[in-house]
Design a protein around this motif. Structure first.
Motif, PDB file in Angstrom:
ATOM      1  N   LEU A 385     -10.676 -30.582  20.051  1.00  0.00           N
ATOM      2  CA  LEU A 385     -11.475 -30.241  21.495  1.00  0.00           C
ATOM      3  C   LEU A 385     -10.253 -30.555  22.296  1.00  0.00           C
ATOM      4  N   VAL A 386      -9.194 -31.479  22.423  1.00  0.00           N
ATOM      5  CA  VAL A 386      -8.268 -31.768  23.514  1.00  0.00           C
ATOM      6  C   VAL A 386      -7.416 -30.335  23.578  1.00  0.00           C
ATOM      7  N   LYS A 387      -7.156 -29.719  22.530  1.00  0.00           N
ATOM      8  CA  LYS A 387      -6.331 -28.510  22.820  1.00  0.00           C
ATOM      9  C   LYS A 387      -7.025 -27.360  23.428  1.00  0.00           C
ATOM     10  N   LEU A 388      -8.277 -27.399  23.044  1.00  0.00           N
ATOM     11  CA  LEU A 388      -9.120 -26.325  23.501  1.00  0.00           C
ATOM     12  C   LEU A 388      -9.311 -26.666  25.067  1.00  0.00           C
ATOM     13  N   LEU A 389      -9.386 -27.779  25.460  1.00  0.00           N
ATOM     14  CA  LEU A 389      -9.603 -28.108  26.759  1.00  0.00           C
ATOM     15  C   LEU A 389      -8.174 -27.641  27.523  1.00  0.00           C
ATOM     16  N   LEU A 392      -8.109 -24.050  28.057  1.00  0.00           N
ATOM     17  CA  LEU A 392      -9.033 -23.577  28.841  1.00  0.00           C
ATOM     18  C   LEU A 392      -8.423 -23.627  30.382  1.00  0.00           C
ATOM     19  N   LEU A 393      -7.956 -24.787  30.612  1.00  0.00           N
ATOM     20  CA  LEU A 393      -7.470 -25.116  31.864  1.00  0.00           C
ATOM     21  C   LEU A 393      -6.015 -24.736  32.445  1.00  0.00           C
ATOM     22  N   GLY A 400      -8.237 -18.648  26.552  1.00  0.00           N
ATOM     23  CA  GLY A 400      -9.311 -19.904  26.612  1.00  0.00           C
ATOM     24  C   GLY A 400     -10.376 -18.981  25.666  1.00  0.00           C
ATOM     25  N   ALA A 404     -11.240 -20.394  21.915  1.00  0.00           N
ATOM     26  CA  ALA A 404     -12.572 -21.248  21.841  1.00  0.00           C
ATOM     27  C   ALA A 404     -13.203 -20.645  20.609  1.00  0.00           C
TER      28      ALA A 404
END
Length: 423
Positions: A385-389, A392-393, A400, A404
Motif C-alpha cells: 500500500l505504501v509503494k502504491l501510494l 500514485l503521488l 499509478g 494499482a
C-alpha cells in the motif's frame, strides 16, 4: 568413494595418488601457463604437476622415515623458491609472489593426497585456480570501488568481526527480549543482504535495463525502486508502462527475500509462507511480463540507492526491530492475535524485514506458525500500500493506474489468505 576404491584396486594406491596429484598440478599449472602468455613467470604446466607429485611422494615417505620428513621437505622447497626468486632476474621470475604461493599450495595439496584427502585436495585446487583466473576481474571490480564503498566494507567488517563476537549473549529484561548478541546478529545479517544487493546493482544491474536493475534493486529496497521509478515515469510518460513493470517486479523480489530471511531464523515457517508467497510473486511476475511484452526502449536505468552500509541506518534498523519486538510481545499479551496484526500493519509502513524476523522467532514454538505467516503477509500488504501510494503521488497517471491493478490483485489475494488461514 566407491569409484576411488575401484580405481585404487585397479592401479594400486600409490599410482592412484600420483594420478590425482598429476591432475591437481595440471589444473593449477594450466592457468599459470596461460597467465605466462601475458606476464613472464618461471612455472607453468610442467612445473606444477611435478611439484604436486613431489609433495605426494614426500608425504608417502613419512611411513618409512618420520613426520619430520614432510617438514624438512616442505622447508627445503620454500628455501629453493626463495633462492630462485633472489638469484634470477625479476623479468624471469615475474612481477609478484602469486606463482610462488601457488607452487607452495600445490606441494601441500600433494601431501594431502598422500594422507587420502583426495576430494578435499581437488576441491581446494579448484578454489585456488578460480582465484588465480579471476585476477583481471578482481582488478576491474576494485578499480570501480569508491572510497565510500571501501569504508563501508571496512565498517561492516568491524561490526561483524570485532564488535558482534564480544556482545553479551544473554537477556537483560524480564521478558527475555533484549539480547545484545541476537540484536547485533540480526543487524549484521540484514546489513549483509543489503550489502550484497548494493554491489549486484552496481556491477550487474546498472545500465542493463529497467527490469534487471529493478530486480537487483529489489534485493535492497523495493520501496527505493518504487520512489525512483515513479518519479521517472512522470518525467517520461511514454515509458510509464516500463517503469510500472520495474516497480512491480521489484516488489515481487520482496517475497522470496522475506522468505529467505524468515528461513534463517525459523526454517519451519517457510512451509507456511511457500504457497502464499509463491502466488503473490507469480501475480507480480505475470503483470511484469504483460507490461514488458513489446519493450524496445532502453532508457537510463541508474538507481541511487545510497551508501552500501550506513551505520546510522543499521543502528536505526536495530532500534526498529527492538520496538517491533516489544510491540509484538505486548500486542499479543493485551490484544491477542488482533494486536499482532495491528503491529504488522504499522511496521509494514516502514520496513518488512524487522517484523518478518520478529514473527519468525515468535513462531519457534511451532503451533504459532500459521498465525506468524499471516502476520508477515499482513506486513507485506501494508508495504505494498505504501509503494502504491508513492506511485500514485509521484508517478504519472498511467503508472499509478497500472501499478494499482497489479497491487490490488496482490492485496486482495493476501487478505483472502489471511482470512482463510484464520478461519
Amino acid at each position: 568413494m566407491q569409484t576411488y576404491q575401484y580405481i585404487q584396486e585397479l592401479v594400486g594406491p600409490y599410482i592412484l595418488g600420483v594420478l590425482i596429484s598429476l591432475g591437481i598440478g595440471l589444473i593449477i599449472g594450466l592457468e599459470r601457463e596461460y597467465d605466462r602468455l601475458k606476464e613472464k613467470g618461471f612455472a607453468g604446466i610442467r612445473t606444477f604437476p611435478i611439484v604436486a607429485i613431489l609433495g605426494f611422494s614426500v608425504g608417502n615417505l613419512t611411513d618409512f622415515f618420520s613426520n619430520w620428513f614432510v617438514i624438512i621437505g616442505f622447508g627445503s622447497f620454500i628455501l629453493f623458491l626463495a633462492f630462485q626468486h633472489f638469484v634470477k632476474k625479476k623479468e624471469e621470475c615475474g612481477q609478484g609472489l602469486t606463482t610462488n604461493l601457488a607452487l607452495i599450495a600445490t606441494f601441500v595439496l600433494g601431501v594431502m593426497v598422500s594422507v587420502d584427502y583426495y576430494k578435499e585436495a581437488v576441491a581446494t585446487a579448484v578454489i585456488i585456480v578460480t582465484l588465480l583466473s579471476l585476477k583481471t576481474r578482481f582488478r576491474s571490480v576494485i578499480s570501480n570501488i569508491t572510497s565510500e564503498e571501501l569504508f563501508a566494507f571496512i565498517k561492516f567488517s568491524i561490526i561483524a568481526l570485532l564488535i558482534l563476537p564480544f556482545l553479551p549473549n544473554k537477556t537483560f529484561d524480564s521478558e527475555g527480549l533484549l539480547n545484545p548478541f541476537e540484536i547485533g546478529s540480526i543487524i549484521v545479517i540484514v546489513s549483509f543482504l543489503n550489502f550484497i544487493g548494493y554491489f549486484l546493482v552496481k556491477f550487474v544491474g546498472s545500465k542493463r535495463g529497467i527490469i534487471l536493475t529493478a530486480i537487483l534493486g529489489g534485493l535492497i529496497s523495493s520501496t527505493a525502486v518504487a520512489w525512483n521509478y515513479a518519479s521517472r515515469s512522470k518525467e517520461s510518460p511514454a515509458l510509464s508502462k516500463k517503469y510500472s513493470a520495474g516497480i512491480i517486479v521489484a516488489s515481487a523480489i520482496m517475497f522470496p527475500r522475506l522468505a529467505f530471511l524468515s528461513y534463517i531464523f525459523n526454517n519451519a515457517i517457510l512451509k507456511e509462507l511457500a504457497i502464499p508467497f509463491s502466488l503473490l510473486t507469480m501475480i507480480c511476475i505475470i503483470a511484469t511480463l504483460l507490461l514488458m511484452r513489446k519493450d524496445d526502449n532502453k532508457p537510463d536505468t541508474d538507481i541511487k540507492l545510497g551508501n552500501p552500509l550506513n551505520v546510522l541506518n543499521a543502528i536505526s534498523f536495530g532500534a526498529v526491530y527492538v520496538i517491533i519486538l516489544f510491540a509484538v510481545f505486548y500486542s499479543n499479551q493485551f490484544f491477542g492475535e488482533n494486536g499482532l496484526f495491528y503491529s504488522a500493519l504499522i511496521a509494514g509502513l516502514a520496513d518488512t524485514d524487522a517484523i518478518t524476523i520478529s514473527m519468525a522467532k515468535f513462531s519457534l514454538e511451532g503451533e504459532k506458525l500459521k498465525l506468524a505467516s499471516s502476520v508477515i503477509i499482513a506486513a507485506t500488504i501494508s508495504n505494498m500500500l505504501v509503494k502504491l501510494l508513492i506511485t500514485l503521488l509521484k508517478g504519472s497517471k498511467t503508472a499509478g493506474k497500472l501499478v494499482a491493478y497489479a497491487f490490488a490483485c496482490v492485496i486482495v489475494l493476501g487478505v483472502a489468505y489471511i482470512f482463510i488461514s484464520r478461519g
